[in-house]
Write a protein that holds these residues in place. Structure first.
Motif, PDB file in Angstrom:
ATOM      1  N   ASP A   7       2.339   3.309   2.195  1.00  0.00           N
ATOM      2  CA  ASP A   7       1.509   3.408   0.985  1.00  0.00           C
ATOM      3  C   ASP A   7       1.593   2.161   0.112  1.00  0.00           C
ATOM      4  OD1 ASP A   7       4.083   3.804   0.037  1.00  0.00           O
ATOM      5  OD2 ASP A   7       3.563   5.551  -1.185  1.00  0.00           O
ATOM      6  N   THR A  15      -0.022  -6.445   0.747  1.00  0.00           N
ATOM      7  CA  THR A  15       1.432  -6.513   0.919  1.00  0.00           C
ATOM      8  C   THR A  15       1.801  -6.193   2.348  1.00  0.00           C
ATOM      9  OG1 THR A  15       1.810  -5.904  -1.391  1.00  0.00           O
ATOM     10  CG2 THR A  15       3.643  -5.553   0.137  1.00  0.00           C
ATOM     11  N   ARG A  16       1.210  -5.143   2.908  1.00  0.00           N
ATOM     12  CA  ARG A  16       1.516  -4.787   4.298  1.00  0.00           C
ATOM     13  C   ARG A  16       1.074  -5.884   5.249  1.00  0.00           C
ATOM     14  NH1 ARG A  16      -1.252  -0.379   3.045  1.00  0.00           N
ATOM     15  NH2 ARG A  16      -2.418  -0.303   4.999  1.00  0.00           N
ATOM     16  N   PRO A  74       0.461  -1.580  -1.017  1.00  0.00           N
ATOM     17  CA  PRO A  74      -0.883  -2.171  -0.999  1.00  0.00           C
ATOM     18  C   PRO A  74      -1.166  -2.882   0.330  1.00  0.00           C
ATOM     19  CG  PRO A  74       0.210  -2.629  -3.072  1.00  0.00           C
ATOM     20  CD  PRO A  74       1.241  -2.003  -2.178  1.00  0.00           C
ATOM     21  N   LEU A  75      -2.419  -2.836   0.739  1.00  0.00           N
ATOM     22  CA  LEU A  75      -2.821  -3.421   2.019  1.00  0.00           C
ATOM     23  C   LEU A  75      -2.434  -4.891   2.128  1.00  0.00           C
ATOM     24  CD1 LEU A  75      -4.263  -3.191   4.735  1.00  0.00           C
ATOM     25  CD2 LEU A  75      -6.431  -3.608   3.528  1.00  0.00           C
ATOM     26  N   GLU A  84      -8.427  -4.781  -4.132  1.00  0.00           N
ATOM     27  CA  GLU A  84      -7.757  -4.893  -2.838  1.00  0.00           C
ATOM     28  C   GLU A  84      -8.363  -6.037  -2.027  1.00  0.00           C
ATOM     29  OE1 GLU A  84      -6.326  -1.572   0.179  1.00  0.00           O
ATOM     30  OE2 GLU A  84      -8.500  -1.887   0.322  1.00  0.00           O
ATOM     31  N   SER A  90       7.939  -9.070  -1.311  1.00  0.00           N
ATOM     32  CA  SER A  90       7.488  -7.716  -0.982  1.00  0.00           C
ATOM     33  C   SER A  90       8.631  -6.711  -0.919  1.00  0.00           C
ATOM     34  CB  SER A  90       6.763  -7.736   0.364  1.00  0.00           C
ATOM     35  OG  SER A  90       5.674  -8.616   0.316  1.00  0.00           O
ATOM     36  N   ARG A 144      -2.286   3.073   3.631  1.00  0.00           N
ATOM     37  CA  ARG A 144      -3.110   3.008   2.426  1.00  0.00           C
ATOM     38  C   ARG A 144      -4.201   1.932   2.520  1.00  0.00           C
ATOM     39  NH1 ARG A 144      -0.193   1.399  -3.188  1.00  0.00           N
ATOM     40  NH2 ARG A 144      -2.021   0.857  -4.409  1.00  0.00           N
ATOM     41  N   HIS A 145      -5.391   2.334   2.154  1.00  0.00           N
ATOM     42  CA  HIS A 145      -6.530   1.402   2.090  1.00  0.00           C
ATOM     43  C   HIS A 145      -7.426   1.907   0.971  1.00  0.00           C
ATOM     44  CE1 HIS A 145      -9.787  -1.200   2.970  1.00  0.00           C
ATOM     45  NE2 HIS A 145     -10.419  -0.445   3.849  1.00  0.00           N
ATOM     46  N   GLU A 146      -7.420   1.207  -0.142  1.00  0.00           N
ATOM     47  CA  GLU A 146      -8.076   1.685  -1.362  1.00  0.00           C
ATOM     48  C   GLU A 146      -9.584   1.475  -1.381  1.00  0.00           C
ATOM     49  OE1 GLU A 146      -5.960  -0.319  -4.460  1.00  0.00           O
ATOM     50  OE2 GLU A 146      -4.185   0.924  -4.186  1.00  0.00           O
ATOM     51  N   THR A 195     -11.320  -1.118  -2.564  1.00  0.00           N
ATOM     52  CA  THR A 195     -11.710  -1.584  -3.897  1.00  0.00           C
ATOM     53  C   THR A 195     -11.877  -3.101  -3.892  1.00  0.00           C
ATOM     54  OG1 THR A 195      -9.429  -1.933  -4.636  1.00  0.00           O
ATOM     55  CG2 THR A 195     -10.381   0.276  -4.994  1.00  0.00           C
ATOM     56  N   GLN A 246      -7.043  -9.292  -3.309  1.00  0.00           N
ATOM     57  CA  GLN A 246      -5.644  -9.483  -2.917  1.00  0.00           C
ATOM     58  C   GLN A 246      -5.532  -9.932  -1.462  1.00  0.00           C
ATOM     59  OE1 GLN A 246      -4.171  -5.570  -3.888  1.00  0.00           O
ATOM     60  NE2 GLN A 246      -3.489  -6.213  -5.939  1.00  0.00           N
TER      61      GLN A 246
END
Length: 182
Positions: A108, A113-114, A110-111, A53, A86, A46-48, A50, A56
């Motif tokens: 999926d 978090t990953r 959030p970036l 993001e 996390s 996942r890479h939104e 935005t 964050q």
């Protein structure tokens, strides 16, 4: 290869992320820069794209930077905190033609978090192997960047921002000046 491929990628990515906070110059000024970072360091999932993001990911940098300055007990506290917050649950996964490797949060998630969890898992490997000394600061006097020394002989001294070349040119000029004075 000194560590598992995913560990090395996470360590290099964590150092690169830390180094995007460069005093006066913002290394992640916008979502397009985050897109480039995402691609350059081989992130998947996942890479939104935005501003949320981006904020964050930027917010993660000081916490990761602290690892390069901490003693082992503080590194462990930071790593455990990142994993706990996390809700990390390590699992073996295979994707994108990569062999099995560990992920501790879903693709999926959030970036930021990953990124936090992958950095924490890689740092956990360093702690377990007694290799925290591989986390270094650039030796160039005008540079605050961090680096991960993945060389077999533990000889890396400079970051990837050209500091090694600058140091070599300075040393060459100093030798030339000393030779012309004698």
């Amino acid at each position: 290869m000194l560590f598992a491929h995913d560990t090395e990628c996470a360590l290099v990515g964590a150092a690169a992320l830390v180094n995007t906070a460069d005093g006066d110059r913002e290394g992640l000024p916008d979502v397009a820069a985050l897109d480039d970072f995402f691609t350059t360091y081989g992130w998947s999932g996942r890479h939104e794209r935005t501003d949320v993001e981006l904020r964050q990911v930027r917010a993660l940098r000081p916490r990761l930077r602290r690892i390069w300055y901490a003693d082992t007990d503080e590194v462990v506290a930071i790593v455990n905190g990142l994993l706990r917050e996390s809700h990390a649950l390590p699992q073996l996964v295979r994707h994108d033609d990569e062999p099995y490797h560990l992920h501790a949060v879903p693709r999926d998630a959030p970036l930021a978090t990953r990124m936090a969890v992958e950095a924490a898992m890689a740092m956990a490997d360093l702690v377990r192997m007694g290799e925290l000394s591989r986390l270094r600061h650039c030796d160039h006097p005008d540079c605050d960047n961090v680096l991960v020394d993945l060389s077999r002989n533990r000889s890396r001294r400079f970051c990837d921002a050209g500091c090694g070349n600058r140091a070599a040119v300075s040393a060459y000029r100093a030798r030339k000046a000393a030779a012309s004075q004698s």
